[in-house]
Design an enzyme around this catalytic site. Structure first.
Site, PDB file in Angstrom:
ATOM      1  N   TYR A 257       0.853  -1.191   0.000  1.00  0.00           N
ATOM      2  CA  TYR A 257       0.000   0.000   0.000  1.00  0.00           C
ATOM      3  C   TYR A 257       0.887   1.238   0.000  1.00  0.00           C
ATOM      4  CZ  TYR A 257      -3.598   3.361   1.559  1.00  0.00           C
ATOM      5  OH  TYR A 257      -4.452   4.431   1.672  1.00  0.00           O
TER       6      TYR A 257
ATOM      7  N   ASP B 256       9.197   3.008   0.166  1.00  0.00           N
ATOM      8  CA  ASP B 256       8.106   3.616   0.906  1.00  0.00           C
ATOM      9  C   ASP B 256       8.309   3.228   2.370  1.00  0.00           C
ATOM     10  OD1 ASP B 256       5.815   4.308   2.213  1.00  0.00           O
ATOM     11  OD2 ASP B 256       4.443   3.438   0.744  1.00  0.00           O
TER      12      ASP B 256
ATOM     13  N   LYS C 258       3.479   8.659   9.093  1.00  0.00           N
ATOM     14  CA  LYS C 258       3.301   8.007  10.399  1.00  0.00           C
ATOM     15  C   LYS C 258       4.264   8.514  11.485  1.00  0.00           C
ATOM     16  CE  LYS C 258       0.501   4.461   8.454  1.00  0.00           C
ATOM     17  NZ  LYS C 258       0.556   3.828   7.150  1.00  0.00           N
TER      18      LYS C 258
HETATM   19  C1  LIG Z   1      -0.016   4.333   5.821  1.00  0.00           C
HETATM   20  C2  LIG Z   1       0.791   4.135   4.605  1.00  0.00           C
HETATM   21  C3  LIG Z   1       0.732   5.025   3.517  1.00  0.00           C
HETATM   22  C4  LIG Z   1      -0.273   6.141   3.437  1.00  0.00           C
HETATM   23  O1  LIG Z   1      -0.076   7.106   4.421  1.00  0.00           O
HETATM   24  P1  LIG Z   1      -1.302   8.090   4.810  1.00  0.00           P
HETATM   25  O2  LIG Z   1      -0.697   9.038   5.777  1.00  0.00           O
HETATM   26  O3  LIG Z   1      -2.365   7.211   5.379  1.00  0.00           O
HETATM   27  O4  LIG Z   1      -1.753   8.755   3.558  1.00  0.00           O
HETATM   28  C5  LIG Z   1       1.618   4.851   2.478  1.00  0.00           C
HETATM   29  N1  LIG Z   1       2.516   3.854   2.502  1.00  0.00           N
HETATM   30  C6  LIG Z   1       2.595   2.975   3.513  1.00  0.00           C
HETATM   31  C7  LIG Z   1       3.641   1.917   3.494  1.00  0.00           C
HETATM   32  C8  LIG Z   1       1.727   3.079   4.588  1.00  0.00           C
HETATM   33  O5  LIG Z   1       1.793   2.181   5.571  1.00  0.00           O
END
Ligand SMILES: *Cc1c(COP(=O)(O)O)cnc(C)c1O
Length: 428
Positions: free
Chosen positions: A144, A239, A267
């Protein structure tokens, strides 16, 4: 456990908010039942609208690595709020934040702040496309990267929880440029690269996947991606929205000793406030406006309160590096305890863990990618989730999410969690 206030709040919320929630997985549709509405949080605990207390293993999906309402973070937010909440003009705070991040993450020369992980990944992809002049991107099934159009293909997390195959509203022309490989399948990536010479701008990956449960890169996998990228002029984007500042001060790059060209954060970087960031080598980052032509902007980017919360959180992590060791030990003891109970009761469970990320899949087979995660016993996870919830342990409401251990989880909380798991297994 009595939750009548939560139920009433949920009924009220559905009158004016789609599904009663502002982010889909919160609605508990994956696990069934109705969501718990929260009121306050402190250290390892959440308190719901009925006054029930839960040991928290979600930690706001990762940010609250220090535990909830950390005294220094709350104080820093209060002091900043009294000075100003937003300027829309630059502040010294932003440079302090950027410099701290650079000192923690050695291969970031320049970094741009945004307000979410979604924005960070979306902007990093635009930058990769803009700086290479190529359009395609390879992502992995079950990873994601936020909800930008290009990434909502085989996207893990909530999309997997709700079993949505194709997200309506994403033009075919956009999703056609997103190529999909299976996690840990280097051969699959090589084939895609071979089939699309000089067309692939970037490979984006969660270096430790956290959005199909926790799935670890097998030895050689990330190194293999690194060399494919080097050989084909492709940018490697890590990411690290989930892993950044969580697996080590320098995130997965440090922990796994491998360097990406661009990195995205979210995060933990905001310490509970809305912050994201993307950064990397100077010559790539200089394509971003106002130096270059790749446009990217944000009214609240670098917001002073958000910067203060993030800076305070990262400083504490940077100054107390022993915390990472402690987090890892606690997570290991949780893992060992749960594993011993599962073995005792002969319940097939697969645990994947690195640092303070852990997940369990009710499965007899190793979980190495999305297909193996999805083949686990989801119905049993959902049943287990409610057992734990009703006994005061708040796990992610989906079999496709990672549990996070915060610094305020101690041996007692772990013992309590393990003993509940043991009674759960005994009752199966
Ligand atoms: C949570 C998450 C996102 C998205 O971040 P948001 O602040 O919810 O938009 C993108 N990449 C990873 C790996 C994530 O865990």
């Amino acid at each position: 456990m009595q939750r009548s206030n939560s139920l009433a709040l949920f009924q009220q919320a559905q009158q004016s908010i789609p599904g009663g929630v502002n982010s889909p997985v919160r609605a508990f549709r994956g696990v069934g039942g109705t969501p718990v509405f929260m009121d306050k949080a402190s250290g390892p605990y959440l308190y719901d609208a009925d006054g029930n207390r839960y040991i928290d293993y979600i930690n706001s999906w990762g940010p609250m690595i220090l535990g909830h309402s950390h005294e220094d973070v709350v104080k820093a937010i209060q002091e900043q709020a009294a000075k100003a909440t937003s300027f829309g003009a630059p502040t010294g705070l932003e440079s302090k934040m950027a410099e701290l991040i650079k000192s923690m993450v050695p291969n970031v020369d320049l970094i741009r702040m945004v307000s979410s992980g979604t924005e960070a990944c979306m902007s990093a992809l635009r930058l990769a496309r803009g700086s290479t002049g190529r359009n395609k991107v390879i992502k992995f099934d079950g990873c994601y990267h936020g909800h930008a159009d290009a990434f909502l293909v085989k996207a893990g997390s909530g999309v997997a929880t709700f079993n949505i195959q194709d997200v309506p509203g994403i033009p075919q022309a956009v999703s056609a440029d997103t190529l999909i490989a299976a996690y840990n399948d280097l051969k699959g990536v090589e084939a895609l690269v071979g089939d699309h010479p000089d067309q692939i701008a970037a490979i984006i990956i969660e270096p430790v996947a956290g959005n199909m449960g926790c799935v670890l890169p097998q030895p050689g996998f990330l190194e293999g991606l690194r060399s494919i990228c080097d050989n084909s002029g492709i940018l490697l984007i890590f990411d690290e929205v989930m892993t950044g500042f969580r697996l080590a001060p320098g995130g997965a790059q440090e922990r796994l000793n491998i360097k990406a060209d661009l990195v995205t954060y979210g995060k933990v970087i905001g310490g509970g406030l809305p912050v994201g960031a993307f950064g990397g080598r100077r010559e790539i980052m200089e394509h971003i406006a106002p130096i270059g032509k790749v446009y990217q902007a944000g009214t609240l980017s670098g917001n002073p309160i958000a910067m203060t919360a993030g800076y305070t959180t990262l400083s504490i992590l940077n100054d107390n590096r022993g915390l990472y060791q402690q987090l890892e030990e606690r997570t290991e003891s949780l893992h060992k305890g749960l594993e011993a109970s599962a073995a005792k009761h002969r319940i097939p469970v697969v645990f994947n863990r690195l640092g303070s990320m852990i997940s369990l899949h009710f499965s007899e087979h190793p979980v190495l990618d999305f297909a193996s995660a999805a083949a686990s016993d989801i119905a049993r996870f959902n049943h287990f989730f409610h057992y734990m919830l009703d006994n005061g342990v708040y796990l992610p409401p989906s079999a496709f999410e990672t549990w996070f251990i915060s610094a305020s989880i101690n041996a007692e909380h772990i013992d309590r969690t393990v003993s509940l798991f043991d009674s759960y297994c005994a009752g199966l």
